[in-house]
Write an enzyme that holds these catalytic residues in place. Structure first.
Site, PDB file in Angstrom:
ATOM      1  N   GLU A  58      42.246  37.021  42.905  1.00 18.91           N
ATOM      2  CA  GLU A  58      40.964  36.448  43.328  1.00 18.91           C
ATOM      3  C   GLU A  58      41.273  35.324  44.287  1.00 18.91           C
ATOM      4  O   GLU A  58      42.288  34.626  44.134  1.00 18.91           O
ATOM      5  CB  GLU A  58      40.195  35.906  42.113  1.00 18.91           C
ATOM      6  CG  GLU A  58      38.893  35.225  42.521  1.00 18.91           C
ATOM      7  CD  GLU A  58      37.964  34.892  41.361  1.00 18.91           C
ATOM      8  OE1 GLU A  58      38.428  34.864  40.208  1.00 18.91           O
ATOM      9  OE2 GLU A  58      36.768  34.648  41.626  1.00 18.91           O
ATOM     10  N   CYS A  78      34.853  36.042  39.690  1.00 18.89           N
ATOM     11  CA  CYS A  78      33.479  35.610  39.975  1.00 18.89           C
ATOM     12  C   CYS A  78      33.084  35.764  41.436  1.00 18.89           C
ATOM     13  O   CYS A  78      31.894  35.899  41.727  1.00 18.89           O
ATOM     14  CB  CYS A  78      33.313  34.155  39.560  1.00 18.89           C
ATOM     15  SG  CYS A  78      33.212  33.940  37.787  1.00 18.89           S
ATOM     16  N   ASN A 121      31.643  42.407  37.564  1.00 13.79           N
ATOM     17  CA  ASN A 121      32.826  41.649  37.142  1.00 13.79           C
ATOM     18  C   ASN A 121      32.728  41.289  35.673  1.00 13.79           C
ATOM     19  O   ASN A 121      33.280  41.973  34.824  1.00 13.79           O
ATOM     20  CB  ASN A 121      32.986  40.388  38.001  1.00 13.79           C
ATOM     21  CG  ASN A 121      34.042  39.444  37.446  1.00 13.79           C
ATOM     22  OD1 ASN A 121      35.121  39.898  37.055  1.00 13.79           O
ATOM     23  ND2 ASN A 121      33.743  38.159  37.367  1.00 13.79           N
ATOM     24  N   GLU A 122      31.971  40.248  35.375  1.00 19.42           N
ATOM     25  CA  GLU A 122      31.945  39.722  34.006  1.00 19.42           C
ATOM     26  C   GLU A 122      30.489  39.661  33.600  1.00 19.42           C
ATOM     27  O   GLU A 122      29.894  38.588  33.555  1.00 19.42           O
ATOM     28  CB  GLU A 122      32.564  38.315  34.058  1.00 19.42           C
ATOM     29  CG  GLU A 122      33.188  37.839  32.812  1.00 19.42           C
ATOM     30  CD  GLU A 122      33.921  36.523  33.050  1.00 19.42           C
ATOM     31  OE1 GLU A 122      35.132  36.470  32.812  1.00 19.42           O
ATOM     32  OE2 GLU A 122      33.285  35.548  33.468  1.00 19.42           O
TER      33      GLU A 122
HETATM   34  O1  AHR Z   1      39.977  33.959  36.588  1.00 19.35           O
HETATM   35  C1  AHR Z   1      39.062  32.958  36.833  1.00 19.35           C
HETATM   36  C2  AHR Z   1      37.636  33.340  36.474  1.00 19.35           C
HETATM   37  O2  AHR Z   1      37.507  33.597  35.113  1.00 19.35           O
HETATM   38  C3  AHR Z   1      37.149  34.613  37.100  1.00 19.35           C
HETATM   39  O3  AHR Z   1      36.675  34.406  38.378  1.00 19.35           O
HETATM   40  C4  AHR Z   1      36.048  35.041  36.198  1.00 19.35           C
HETATM   41  O4  AHR Z   1      35.874  36.428  36.176  1.00 19.35           O
HETATM   42  C5  AHR Z   1      36.440  34.480  34.861  1.00 19.35           C
HETATM   43  O5  AHR Z   1      35.395  33.789  34.280  1.00 19.35           O
END
Ligand code: AHR
Length: 645
Positions: free
Chosen positions: A45, A234, A370-371
């Site tokens: 990321e 994120c 993603n999450e």
């Molecule tokens: O790895 C850091 C962050 O942790 C990522 O962006 C997110 O997916 C998670 O909350």
């Protein structure tokens, strides 16, 4: 002092005969189910200046003058202005104009200090490039000088560029540094009465690989990752929908890839980086190329139409696309598959070919979201799945189980992912080292029916969130549980991957770097030992008929590697004492002889690698003579050892 201790420990691991065994582990040598080639991998990321200012080797910050504060990253002196008339690049329209400042003594120019300084290496060539035109349409010649300057303000190298055209044209120069300096800078001076327009001012070290830092590429390659998750995290989602990662903006000529904000610019008020943006110089084409180079299967993660759920309320309609308007998001997913795999006659396959890669990238899976959590997610994912399955039935789809390792949202997420019949469920857990030790059994009772597990973000966060030996050892012990359950855990990626020592927002991270060098954390070595000793088939390893999951602080697992015909045993000793274990092999076709032993150990659980001391915790290798089906091994306190028989 430390060194002596390490040697003694190392010798202890070598000693195979003579110590009294308190534990007896049995390895059944009959190869079990397959281990996926994707089992251990990397999560990338653009956080902690992982892309711009990191893996992406561009040394100029705000090279296109597109940051909202157009001259951020630049010191301008004399007569410098920003304009956007008849730009060189439609999607990055701003450029600077340098004009005489009125009297000859006063110079006009610009200075850029890169990302926390420019790292210059002695003897290295630096490729400068710029798009330029004379400002005056009547003609004439403009000249400007470009210089590399040391942190002591003394110029190191310079060249002069002459611009004769009033149409945008690319100019280049090569500058060679005669010294190593972590905090250099670059200056440009106007040298003519004729003014000049400049855009996309760029500087790369000559030793870059497709625009990427070669040392950091090597750090990835040496992990032998099986899977490469990209671009997050994120930033996939965006703080709002407009700032989500849009892969189509990250391909084609770099000069025309539009800038996006980076949410890690402002996410943590105690670590603000107002100069953090995404140029997308490291975009999806570079991601696929890099996956190919390091031998990892690419795994793109795309927005599912929900902006970051941490930063928005689910009832805020601006934070998610309504179901009827989702088609352009679904098209992004379908088009990405075409970009990766489509024929060169297709729209996106042609772009891939035009960019230099006519053969497909062989994309096999894609993550949507993603999450994400709650009901907004499955109803969107379902729509993506319908169209992806219809057009690309062989592409595997990863869905999310949210940001936690357990709890209401996690259970709901899994239930919905089962209903939708996704191929893999992405789990995220940032937990204490204690949690990792205690959860070596996490997957022992997971259902073997339905989706497989993708542990898509995980890391042990101890006191101070450091990459210390305690965190790394807990991950090593936990991963014996991933290995033992490789029939349900198909892939796992530690997160995050990179951090700039001067610009981090999140820690711990696998690889730390400055502008000159990088350091592999103890956690990196754990990942590398799993990646290079993945094996092809599961083996049963037991003590008294049960898996070894923490009794006396011992954790163990075993695999067979049919390519090298090796049996590989991994043992973590998390206790404070040295321990002796007899390893007995059942069902061997012939006795084992000689094991290669790799020991990762420190008696100080707070120890960590750093740029100043890169080798506080590094593997020690040795050979262990074996003859037969039983071998005694001595495990130093706080150690992780890999035996290859
Ligand atoms: O790895 C850091 C962050 O942790 C990522 O962006 C997110 O997916 C998670 O909350």
């Amino acid at each position: 002092m430390k060194k002596t201790k390490l040697i003694i420990s190392c010798m202890a691991a070598l000693a195979s005969i003579g110590a009294s065994a308190q534990h007896r582990f049995t390895v059944d040598a009959r190869p079990g189910g397959p281990i996926q080639p994707t089992m251990y991998g990397i999560f990338f990321e653009d956080i902690n200046f992982g892309a711009d200012g990191g893996l992406y080797a561009e040394m100029v910050e705000n090279r296109s003058f597109e940051f909202p504060d157009r001259l951020m990253g630049w010191n301008a002196f004399g007569n410098v202005s920003v304009a956007d008339e008849k730009p060189a690049f439609e999607r990055n329209p701003h450029y600077v104009t340098l004009r005489r400042s009125g009297h000859t003594e006063k110079v006009t120019g610009l200075e850029n200090r890169g990302f926390f300084g420019m790292g210059l290496k002695k003897g290295m060539h630096y490729d400068f490039s710029v798009y330029a035109r004379i400002t005056d349409l009547q003609g004439g010649t403009a000249r400007f000088r470009v210089e590399l300057v040391g942190s002591d303000d003394v110029p190191i190298a310079r060249d002069t560029i002459t611009v004769t055209n009033n149409k945008w044209q690319k100019y280049t120069a090569t500058l060679t540094s005669n010294k190593t300096d972590a905090k250099g800078l670059m200056r440009i001076f106007l040298m003519s009465d004729q003014g000049v327009d400049l855009d996309h001012v760029s500087l790369f070290p000559e030793d870059n690989w497709h625009g990427l830092r070669t040392d950091l590429v090597k750090d990835l390659e040496d992990l032998h990752p099986g899977i490469f998750r990209f671009p997050g995290g994120c930033i996939v989602e965006g703080t709002d929908l407009a700032t989500r990662y849009q892969w189509k903006n990250s391909v084609g000529p770099v000069e025309n890839r539009p800038l996006n904000e980076n949410r890690w610019n402002y996410t943590f008020p105690h670590r603000l980086y107002p100069n953090y943006y995404q140029t997308y110089g490291l975009g999806f084409y570079e991601f696929f190329l890099l996956s190919e180079k390091i031998g990892a299967e690419p795994l793109p993660i795309l927005s599912c139409g929900l902006a970051c759920q941490f930063q928005n309320k689910d009832n805020d309609k601006n934070a998610h696309v309504c179901l009827d308007d989702l088609q352009s998001y679904i098209d992004d997913a379908l088009d990405l598959i075409e970009f990766a795999n489509g024929p060169t006659t297709s729209k996106w396959g042609k772009l891939r070919a035009d960019m230099g890669h006519p053969t497909p990238f062989n994309l096999k899976q894609i993550g949507i979201g993603n999450e994400q959590w709650g009901p907004l997610y499955p109803e969107r994912l379902e729509k993506f799945m319908k169209q992806i399955r219809a057009k690309y039935p062989n592409i595997r789809i990863c869905g999310s189980s949210g940001p936690s390792a357990d709890g209401k949202d996690f259970d709901y997420g899994w239930k919905e992912m089962r209903k939708l019949n996704v191929d893999l469920v992405d789990e995220h857990y940032y937990k204490s080292p204690r949690w990792f030790f205690d959860n070596a059994t996490r997957y022992d009772n997971y259902s073997r029916k339905g989706p497989k597990v993708f542990a898509g973000e995980y890391a042990a966060h101890g006191k101070g969130s450091r990459n210390n030996w305690e965190a790394a050892l807990s991950e090593a012990c936990f991963m014996t549980g991933l290995e033992r359950n490789a029939d349900v855990v198909y892939q796992a990626t530690y997160a995050p991957l990179f951090a700039h020592v001067d610009g981090w927002q999140w820690k711990p991270d696998l690889i730390w770097f400055d502008n000159l060098t990088s350091v592999r954390s103890a956690n990196w070595y754990v990942q590398m030992l799993y990646g290079t000793n993945r094996g092809t088939n599961m083996l049963k390893l037991t003590e008294n008929g049960k898996p070894v999951t923490g009794t006396d602080g011992l954790y163990a697992s075993a695999v067979y590697d049919k390519d090298s015909k090796s049996y590989i045993v991994k043992i973590g000793n998390a206790s404070d004492k040295e321990q002796t274990v007899t390893l007995g092999f059942n069902n061997l076709k012939r006795p084992v002889s000689t094991a290669k032993v790799t020991l990762l150990q420190s008696s100080d659980i707070q120890a960590e690698n750093s740029i100043a001391n890169k080798t506080a915790i590094v593997p020690q290798t040795s050979e262990l003579p074996v003859n037969g089906t039983n071998v005694k091994v001595i495990l130093p306190a706080k150690s992780f050892t890999v035996y290859r028989f």
